[in-house]
Motif scaffolding. Structure first.
Motif, PDB file in Angstrom:
ATOM      1  N   ASP A 151      53.777  23.687  57.162  1.00  0.00           N
ATOM      2  CA  ASP A 151      52.632  23.818  56.259  1.00  0.00           C
ATOM      3  C   ASP A 151      51.907  25.136  56.483  1.00  0.00           C
ATOM      4  O   ASP A 151      51.503  25.812  55.525  1.00  0.00           O
ATOM      5  CB  ASP A 151      51.677  22.645  56.476  1.00  0.00           C
ATOM      6  N   THR A 152      51.753  25.544  57.742  1.00  0.00           N
ATOM      7  CA  THR A 152      51.081  26.808  58.044  1.00  0.00           C
ATOM      8  C   THR A 152      51.860  27.985  57.468  1.00  0.00           C
ATOM      9  O   THR A 152      51.267  28.937  56.938  1.00  0.00           O
ATOM     10  CB  THR A 152      50.913  26.984  59.565  1.00  0.00           C
ATOM     11  N   SER A 153      53.183  27.942  57.539  1.00  0.00           N
ATOM     12  CA  SER A 153      54.003  29.011  56.969  1.00  0.00           C
ATOM     13  C   SER A 153      53.792  29.112  55.462  1.00  0.00           C
ATOM     14  O   SER A 153      53.701  30.211  54.903  1.00  0.00           O
ATOM     15  CB  SER A 153      55.482  28.758  57.277  1.00  0.00           C
ATOM     16  N   ALA A 154      53.711  27.959  54.802  1.00  0.00           N
ATOM     17  CA  ALA A 154      53.471  27.960  53.359  1.00  0.00           C
ATOM     18  C   ALA A 154      52.116  28.582  53.041  1.00  0.00           C
ATOM     19  O   ALA A 154      51.978  29.350  52.082  1.00  0.00           O
ATOM     20  CB  ALA A 154      53.532  26.530  52.824  1.00  0.00           C
ATOM     21  N   ARG A 155      51.121  28.293  53.862  1.00  0.00           N
ATOM     22  CA  ARG A 155      49.769  28.802  53.611  1.00  0.00           C
ATOM     23  C   ARG A 155      49.621  30.268  54.013  1.00  0.00           C
ATOM     24  O   ARG A 155      48.696  30.946  53.548  1.00  0.00           O
ATOM     25  CB  ARG A 155      48.746  27.907  54.312  1.00  0.00           C
ATOM     26  N   LEU A 156      50.505  30.749  54.861  1.00  0.00           N
ATOM     27  CA  LEU A 156      50.549  32.186  55.133  1.00  0.00           C
ATOM     28  C   LEU A 156      51.073  32.948  53.921  1.00  0.00           C
ATOM     29  O   LEU A 156      50.693  34.091  53.677  1.00  0.00           O
ATOM     30  CB  LEU A 156      51.454  32.477  56.332  1.00  0.00           C
ATOM     31  N   LEU A 157      51.955  32.290  53.149  1.00  0.00           N
ATOM     32  CA  LEU A 157      52.634  32.960  52.046  1.00  0.00           C
ATOM     33  C   LEU A 157      51.903  32.854  50.714  1.00  0.00           C
ATOM     34  O   LEU A 157      51.902  33.819  49.939  1.00  0.00           O
ATOM     35  CB  LEU A 157      54.046  32.382  51.890  1.00  0.00           C
ATOM     36  N   ASN A 158      51.296  31.698  50.429  1.00  0.00           N
ATOM     37  CA  ASN A 158      50.905  31.446  49.033  1.00  0.00           C
ATOM     38  C   ASN A 158      49.846  32.416  48.511  1.00  0.00           C
ATOM     39  O   ASN A 158      49.946  32.887  47.363  1.00  0.00           O
ATOM     40  CB  ASN A 158      50.467  29.992  48.844  1.00  0.00           C
ATOM     41  N   GLU A 159      48.856  32.773  49.308  1.00  0.00           N
ATOM     42  CA  GLU A 159      47.806  33.664  48.806  1.00  0.00           C
ATOM     43  C   GLU A 159      48.308  35.083  48.551  1.00  0.00           C
ATOM     44  O   GLU A 159      48.095  35.633  47.461  1.00  0.00           O
ATOM     45  CB  GLU A 159      46.622  33.661  49.761  1.00  0.00           C
ATOM     46  N   PRO A 160      48.974  35.730  49.521  1.00  0.00           N
ATOM     47  CA  PRO A 160      49.487  37.072  49.227  1.00  0.00           C
ATOM     48  C   PRO A 160      50.546  37.085  48.134  1.00  0.00           C
ATOM     49  O   PRO A 160      50.602  38.015  47.325  1.00  0.00           O
ATOM     50  CB  PRO A 160      50.051  37.548  50.567  1.00  0.00           C
ATOM     51  N   LEU A 161      51.391  36.057  48.079  1.00  0.00           N
ATOM     52  CA  LEU A 161      52.417  36.007  47.035  1.00  0.00           C
ATOM     53  C   LEU A 161      51.772  35.867  45.660  1.00  0.00           C
ATOM     54  O   LEU A 161      52.241  36.465  44.679  1.00  0.00           O
ATOM     55  CB  LEU A 161      53.385  34.852  47.294  1.00  0.00           C
ATOM     56  N   ALA A 162      50.688  35.108  45.571  1.00  0.00           N
ATOM     57  CA  ALA A 162      49.988  34.963  44.292  1.00  0.00           C
ATOM     58  C   ALA A 162      49.451  36.304  43.813  1.00  0.00           C
ATOM     59  O   ALA A 162      49.518  36.611  42.612  1.00  0.00           O
ATOM     60  CB  ALA A 162      48.848  33.947  44.436  1.00  0.00           C
ATOM     61  N   ARG A 163      48.959  37.103  44.732  1.00  0.00           N
ATOM     62  CA  ARG A 163      48.434  38.419  44.344  1.00  0.00           C
ATOM     63  C   ARG A 163      49.568  39.331  43.873  1.00  0.00           C
ATOM     64  O   ARG A 163      49.413  40.078  42.903  1.00  0.00           O
ATOM     65  CB  ARG A 163      47.690  39.060  45.514  1.00  0.00           C
ATOM     66  N   VAL A 164      50.700  39.280  44.556  1.00  0.00           N
ATOM     67  CA  VAL A 164      51.835  40.129  44.175  1.00  0.00           C
ATOM     68  C   VAL A 164      52.397  39.701  42.817  1.00  0.00           C
ATOM     69  O   VAL A 164      52.714  40.538  41.964  1.00  0.00           O
ATOM     70  CB  VAL A 164      52.939  40.085  45.250  1.00  0.00           C
ATOM     71  N   LEU A 165      52.529  38.393  42.598  1.00  0.00           N
ATOM     72  CA  LEU A 165      53.123  37.883  41.374  1.00  0.00           C
ATOM     73  C   LEU A 165      52.149  37.871  40.195  1.00  0.00           C
ATOM     74  O   LEU A 165      52.564  37.843  39.042  1.00  0.00           O
ATOM     75  CB  LEU A 165      53.651  36.472  41.595  1.00  0.00           C
ATOM     76  N   GLY A 166      50.856  37.830  40.510  1.00  0.00           N
ATOM     77  CA  GLY A 166      49.871  37.779  39.443  1.00  0.00           C
ATOM     78  C   GLY A 166      49.688  36.407  38.835  1.00  0.00           C
ATOM     79  O   GLY A 166      49.168  36.274  37.725  1.00  0.00           O
ATOM     80  N   GLN A 167      50.114  35.365  39.549  1.00  0.00           N
ATOM     81  CA  GLN A 167      49.961  33.982  39.100  1.00  0.00           C
ATOM     82  C   GLN A 167      49.607  33.109  40.304  1.00  0.00           C
ATOM     83  O   GLN A 167      49.949  33.440  41.448  1.00  0.00           O
ATOM     84  CB  GLN A 167      51.257  33.463  38.469  1.00  0.00           C
ATOM     85  N   PRO A 168      48.916  31.977  40.079  1.00  0.00           N
ATOM     86  CA  PRO A 168      48.602  31.084  41.204  1.00  0.00           C
ATOM     87  C   PRO A 168      49.870  30.557  41.877  1.00  0.00           C
ATOM     88  O   PRO A 168      50.880  30.314  41.213  1.00  0.00           O
ATOM     89  CB  PRO A 168      47.819  29.942  40.534  1.00  0.00           C
ATOM     90  N   VAL A 169      49.794  30.409  43.186  1.00  0.00           N
ATOM     91  CA  VAL A 169      50.882  29.790  43.955  1.00  0.00           C
ATOM     92  C   VAL A 169      50.254  28.628  44.714  1.00  0.00           C
ATOM     93  O   VAL A 169      49.480  28.833  45.645  1.00  0.00           O
ATOM     94  CB  VAL A 169      51.546  30.784  44.922  1.00  0.00           C
ATOM     95  N   VAL A 170      50.558  27.418  44.268  1.00  0.00           N
ATOM     96  CA  VAL A 170      49.903  26.233  44.825  1.00  0.00           C
ATOM     97  C   VAL A 170      50.840  25.500  45.772  1.00  0.00           C
ATOM     98  O   VAL A 170      52.068  25.591  45.662  1.00  0.00           O
ATOM     99  CB  VAL A 170      49.435  25.279  43.704  1.00  0.00           C
ATOM    100  N   ILE A 171      50.246  24.768  46.708  1.00  0.00           N
ATOM    101  CA  ILE A 171      51.018  24.028  47.709  1.00  0.00           C
ATOM    102  C   ILE A 171      50.945  22.541  47.402  1.00  0.00           C
ATOM    103  O   ILE A 171      49.869  21.992  47.156  1.00  0.00           O
ATOM    104  CB  ILE A 171      50.479  24.315  49.118  1.00  0.00           C
ATOM    105  N   ASP A 172      52.101  21.896  47.421  1.00  0.00           N
ATOM    106  CA  ASP A 172      52.198  20.462  47.186  1.00  0.00           C
ATOM    107  C   ASP A 172      52.857  19.832  48.405  1.00  0.00           C
ATOM    108  O   ASP A 172      54.072  19.972  48.610  1.00  0.00           O
ATOM    109  CB  ASP A 172      53.026  20.187  45.926  1.00  0.00           C
ATOM    110  N   ASN A 173      52.057  19.152  49.235  1.00  0.00           N
ATOM    111  CA  ASN A 173      52.588  18.486  50.427  1.00  0.00           C
ATOM    112  C   ASN A 173      53.204  17.153  50.035  1.00  0.00           C
ATOM    113  O   ASN A 173      52.503  16.235  49.619  1.00  0.00           O
ATOM    114  CB  ASN A 173      51.484  18.265  51.463  1.00  0.00           C
ATOM    115  N   LYS A 174      54.535  17.070  50.146  1.00  0.00           N
ATOM    116  CA  LYS A 174      55.252  15.825  49.849  1.00  0.00           C
ATOM    117  C   LYS A 174      55.913  15.329  51.128  1.00  0.00           C
ATOM    118  O   LYS A 174      57.102  15.512  51.354  1.00  0.00           O
ATOM    119  CB  LYS A 174      56.315  16.048  48.770  1.00  0.00           C
ATOM    120  N   ALA A 175      55.135  14.724  52.000  1.00  0.00           N
ATOM    121  CA  ALA A 175      55.668  14.225  53.266  1.00  0.00           C
ATOM    122  C   ALA A 175      56.396  12.915  53.042  1.00  0.00           C
ATOM    123  O   ALA A 175      56.177  12.221  52.046  1.00  0.00           O
ATOM    124  CB  ALA A 175      54.529  14.034  54.261  1.00  0.00           C
TER     125      ALA A 175
END
Length: 320
Positions: free
Chosen positions: A42-66
Motif C-alpha cells: 500500500d505504501t508503494s502505491a501511495r508513493l506512486l499515485n500523486e507524482p504519477l497523477a501530475r505527470v499524466l494529468g489525470q487523477p490516480v486513485v487507490i482501491d484497496n481490495k484485500a
C-alpha cells in the motif's frame, strides 16, 4: 502508385498506436492494491499515485481490495477492461507464490502485462518485547526450547511473511504457530498488543515501533543493514547467513492493454520514481525505489515463480 496492402496495414496499425498513446489518459486511473492500508504494498502505491497523477494529468486513485491472499484484487484486474485505466499494484509473494500454493486461482500470470518494477524492501524479524532473547541466536535458542509456545503473524496465507517465516523455521530448526491476517495493519496491531509474538515483515510496517521500543528487532533479512534501522544487524551478522528474504512491488496492466498505453505508463512511472520528493518519501518510509522496465520485470516474475515453486515444495508449505 498503388500502396501494398501490407504497408497500408502496418501504417494504420502504427497510426492507431500513436492515437491510443496521444489520447491516453482521458480520465482517472485506478491502482488496485491487494492489501489493506499500511505495509509496503500500500505504501508503494501511495508513493506512486500523486507524482504519477501530475505527470499524466489525470487523477490516480487507490482501491484497496484485500482478501483471498491477494486473489480478490488479482482476479478483479485480470477481468477488467484492458484500456490502461485499471492497473494492479502487485506484491511479489502473491504474484509468484500463489500459483504454487493454490490449485484454482481466479487469474493466471498470462493475464497481466508488466509495466514497471516500483520498489523492493528487505524484511525485519520483529517481536513483542515479552519474547525472551536479546539477539537472533538467543531468540532461536528460546524457540528450540519452547516449540509451539510462540505464534507468528503473517499478512495472509501465501504472503511473503508466511512463506519467509516457514523457511526461517526450516533453516533454524524451530517451530512457531502461524496466525494469518488480512494485511500488515491488523497483524502489527496484534503483535503490539502481545496477542501474537513475532512478525517477519517489511520495515515500513514496524520501523517506528522498533525505534520507539514497542517492538524489538532481531535482524534484517537483506544483505546490508537498513538505513532506518542502523543498529539492527543483518541475518548474516546475527549468525544465520543462508536466510535471505526480500519483497518487491510492481505495476501490471491487463494483458490485452495496448502496447502504446503500456509504453506511456512505463515512461511516466519512471519519471515519477525519479522525482526527488518521491525518493525522499521512500527513504522516510524505509522503502527502496528500484525501477525496472517491462521486459526485465517479466523476466523477474518468471525466475522467481520457478524459485518459489521449488522452495514451497521443498519446505512443505501449504496454504492454510
Amino acid at each position: 502508385m498503388k500502396i501494398p496492402h501490407s504497408l497500408m496495414a502496418a501504417t494504420l496499425a502504427l497510426s492507431g498506436l500513436a492515437m491510443a498513446q496521444d489520447s491516453y489518459p482521458s480520465k482517472a486511473i485506478t491502482l488496485t492494491v491487494p492489501n489493506p492500508p499500511g505495509g509496503v504494498v500500500d505504501t508503494s502505491a501511495r508513493l506512486l499515485n500523486e507524482p504519477l497523477a501530475r505527470v499524466l494529468g489525470q487523477p490516480v486513485v487507490i482501491d484497496n481490495k484485500a482478501g483471498g491472499s491477494g486473489n480478490v484484487a488479482y482476479g478483479a484486474v485480470a477481468r477488467a477492461k484492458a484500456d490502461g485505466y485499471n492497473l494492479l499494484i502487485s506484491y511479489s509473494a502473491y504474484h509468484v507464490g500463489n500459483p504454487a500454493l493454490t490449485q484454482s486461482l481466479p487469474w493466471e500470470a498470462k493475464d497481466f502485462a508488466p509495466v514497471a518494477l516500483l520498489t523492493v524492501a528487505t524484511n525485519v524479524i520483529a517481536a513483542h518485547p515479552s519474547v525472551p532473547g536479546n539477539n537472533l541466536k538467543e531468540f532461536i535458542a528460546y524457540l528450540k526450547a519452547n516449540p509451539g509456545k510462540v505464534n507468528y503473524a503473517s499478512q495472509g496465507n501465501g504472503s511473503l511473511s508466511h512463506i519467509g517465516t516457514e523457511i526461517f523455521k526450516q533453516q533454524s530448526g524451530t517451530f512457531m504457530t502461524h496466525i494469518p491476517y488480512r494485511g500488515s495493519g491488523p497483524a502489527v496491531a496484534d503483535v503490539l498488543a502481545g496477542q501474537v509474538q513475532v512478525f517477519i515483515t517489511t520495515p515500513p510496517s514496524v520501523m517506528q515501533h522498533v525505534l520507539s521500543g514497542k517492538l524489538k528487532a532481531f535482524a534484517v533479512t537483506g544483505t546490508k543493514r537498513h538505513p532506518g534501522l542502523p543498529n539492527v544487524p543483518t541475518v548474516a551478522e546475527a549468525g544465520m547467513p543462508d536466510f535471505k528474504l526480500e519483497a518487491w512491488v510492481g505495476l501490471f496492466a491487463p494483458a490485452a492493454t495496448p502496447p502504446a498505453v503500456v509504453s506511456k505508463l512505463t515512461a511516466d512511472v519512471k519519471k515519477s520514481l525519479e522525482m526527488s520528493e518521491t525518493r525522499q518519501r521512500a527513504d522516510a518510509a524505509g522503502i527502496e525505489l528500484r525501477y525496472l522496465p517491462p521486459e526485465a520485470l517479466g523476466d523477474l516474475v518468471k525466475t522467481e515463480t520457478a524459485y518459489w515453486a521449488k522452495t514451497i515444495k521443498s519446505a512443505g508449505i501449504k496454504a492454510d
